[in-house]
Design a protein around this motif. Structure first.
Motif, PDB file in Angstrom:
ATOM      1  N   ASP A 121       0.825  -1.203   0.000  1.00 13.09           N
ATOM      2  CA  ASP A 121       0.000   0.000   0.000  1.00 13.09           C
ATOM      3  C   ASP A 121       0.863   1.259   0.000  1.00 13.09           C
ATOM      4  N   PHE A 161      -5.223  -1.270  -1.894  1.00 13.83           N
ATOM      5  CA  PHE A 161      -4.797  -2.438  -1.130  1.00 13.83           C
ATOM      6  C   PHE A 161      -5.344  -2.451   0.298  1.00 13.83           C
ATOM      7  N   LEU A 162      -5.790  -1.310   0.798  1.00 10.48           N
ATOM      8  CA  LEU A 162      -6.088  -1.167   2.217  1.00 10.48           C
ATOM      9  C   LEU A 162      -7.080  -2.208   2.754  1.00 10.48           C
ATOM     10  N   CYS A 180      -4.945  -0.117   9.613  1.00 11.40           N
ATOM     11  CA  CYS A 180      -5.848   0.449   8.608  1.00 11.40           C
ATOM     12  C   CYS A 180      -5.996   1.964   8.798  1.00 11.40           C
ATOM     13  N   ASP A 193      -2.586   7.724   3.379  1.00 17.40           N
ATOM     14  CA  ASP A 193      -3.068   7.850   1.999  1.00 17.40           C
ATOM     15  C   ASP A 193      -4.113   8.949   1.831  1.00 17.40           C
TER      16      ASP A 193
END
Length: 362
Positions: free
Chosen positions: A28, A37-38, A68, A75
């Motif tokens: 990620d 991808f998370l 997460c 992100d």
């Protein structure tokens, strides 16, 4: 619920949650927020639920949630729904993993209870034979063909009666609980009649009546009965069973056959004469091995049967139990895979009449 990982759980599966979450995190960070991808972080608690307890799964779920959140902030995904969707996915998979772990733990407890009951049943049905009985030393080996089972359709018993040492080894047709039930009937009848019946033929007739009452259709039990007294011989009564192996003091081997074929127990109503008793010399320093066809019919990868007579040298070990264990290990190696049939072996060694000293074998 206990939260211990089963001892047989492979190390690879145990480490999978950590490996998966680490790989997802690295991927990620390298790929950036555009790849998505998370949500795969939830694979960590998912794998943990398959192999670990519920506390371990909850722990990996908490780690996955923290990871997460960290990756989502890195992100910038919480500025839109994607970050919250990933969190929901991780929380949902964690909940499912915890539920699966709890259910598996309950099944393991139930299975442990069933196994303990089976062990009690084994001690009642196939109780340990006496280490010594009169002039004899006895050892027994039993291998069940049913996975996780310790008892099956083969049976054995040694009884020191007023009429001599009486022995039975038998094989019930079929497998499973029905075969175990039939084996219990035969052993119960034998243990009672062995003390009461003065002759081996009368003992066999008692067994035939007991089995005939219980069995239906064409079901049957092959069996061999033996009686060893004080006259250096064994009297045998064979109900369609493999002949025993007699190992002489000089190491030579014999398989004494009955004088005529006889039907197995349970088939007496179909006509034919019952088995005739026959005598074989059995003196100090000699060994008598009674067994079921799971021994001689075991095949190797080329389809060859187990050469029992050629393996008699394995019984030269001074300790009878170690000798029989060596034979059992050789049989397992010959079969090269899970046993296809139950295999019981009962070894009798004649050590003399109360001398208190063992006679060397071979």
């Amino acid at each position: 619920m206990t939260d211990t990982k089963p001892p047989s759980t492979p190390t690879v599966l145990s480490s999978m949650p950590v490996v998966v979450m680490a790989v997802v995190a690295v991927a990620d960070v390298v790929a950036g927020p555009g790849v998505g991808f998370l949500p795969l972080v939830s694979l960590g608690p998912a794998f943990s639920g398959l192999v670990g307890g519920w506390r371990r799964t909850a722990g990996f779920g908490l780690v996955a949630l923290v990871l997460c959140v960290a990756l989502g902030l890195y992100d910038g995904l919480f500025e839109e729904r994607r970050g919250y969707t990933a969190l929901a996915a991780v929380a949902g998979v964690t909940g499912i993993g915890i539920t699966a772990a709890v259910m598996r733990s309950r099944r393991e407890v139930e299975l442990a209870s069933v196994r303990s009951i089976a062990e009690v049943a084994q001690r009642v049905l196939l109780r340990p034979v006496p280490l010594t009985a009169g002039p004899l030393q006895a050892a027994v080996s039993y291998t069940s063909a049913v996975a996780e089972a310790r008892i099956g359709g083969d049976l054995y018993e040694v009884v020191a009666s007023p009429h001599g040492i009486r022995v039975i080894v038998g094989d019930v047709q079929g497998k499973g609980l029905a075969a175990v039930e039939t084996a219990a009937v035969v052993l119960g009848a034998f243990r009672e009649a062995a003390h009461d019946e003065p002759g081996l033929v009368g003992l066999g007739e008692r067994l035939e009546r007991s089995v005939a009452r219980e069995l239906e259709g064409e079901k049957f039990v092959t069996a061999i009965l033996a009686e060893i007294g004080s006259d250096h011989e064994a009297v045998l009564l064979n109900y369609g069973h493999p002949a025993p192996m007699l190992v002489r003091r000089d190491g030579t081997v014999d398989f004494p056959q009955p004088p005529a074929f006889a039907l197995p127990l349970g088939l007496g109503a179909h006509g034919g004469d019952g088995p005739k008793p026959y005598r074989v010399d059995f003196a100090p320093g000699e060994q008598l091995l009674l067994y079921t066809d799971g021994v001689t019919e075991a095949r190797d990868e080329q389809g060859s049967f187990y050469p029992l007579g050629d393996r008699a040298y394995l019984l030269k070990e001074f300790d009878a139990h170690r000798a029989l264990e060596a034979l059992r290990a050789d049989l397992a190696q010959h079969a090269a895979g899970p046993p296809r049939d139950d295999a019981a072996m009962l070894l009798l060694r004649y050590h003399g009449h109360g001398e208190g000293k063992s006679v060397p074998m071979g």
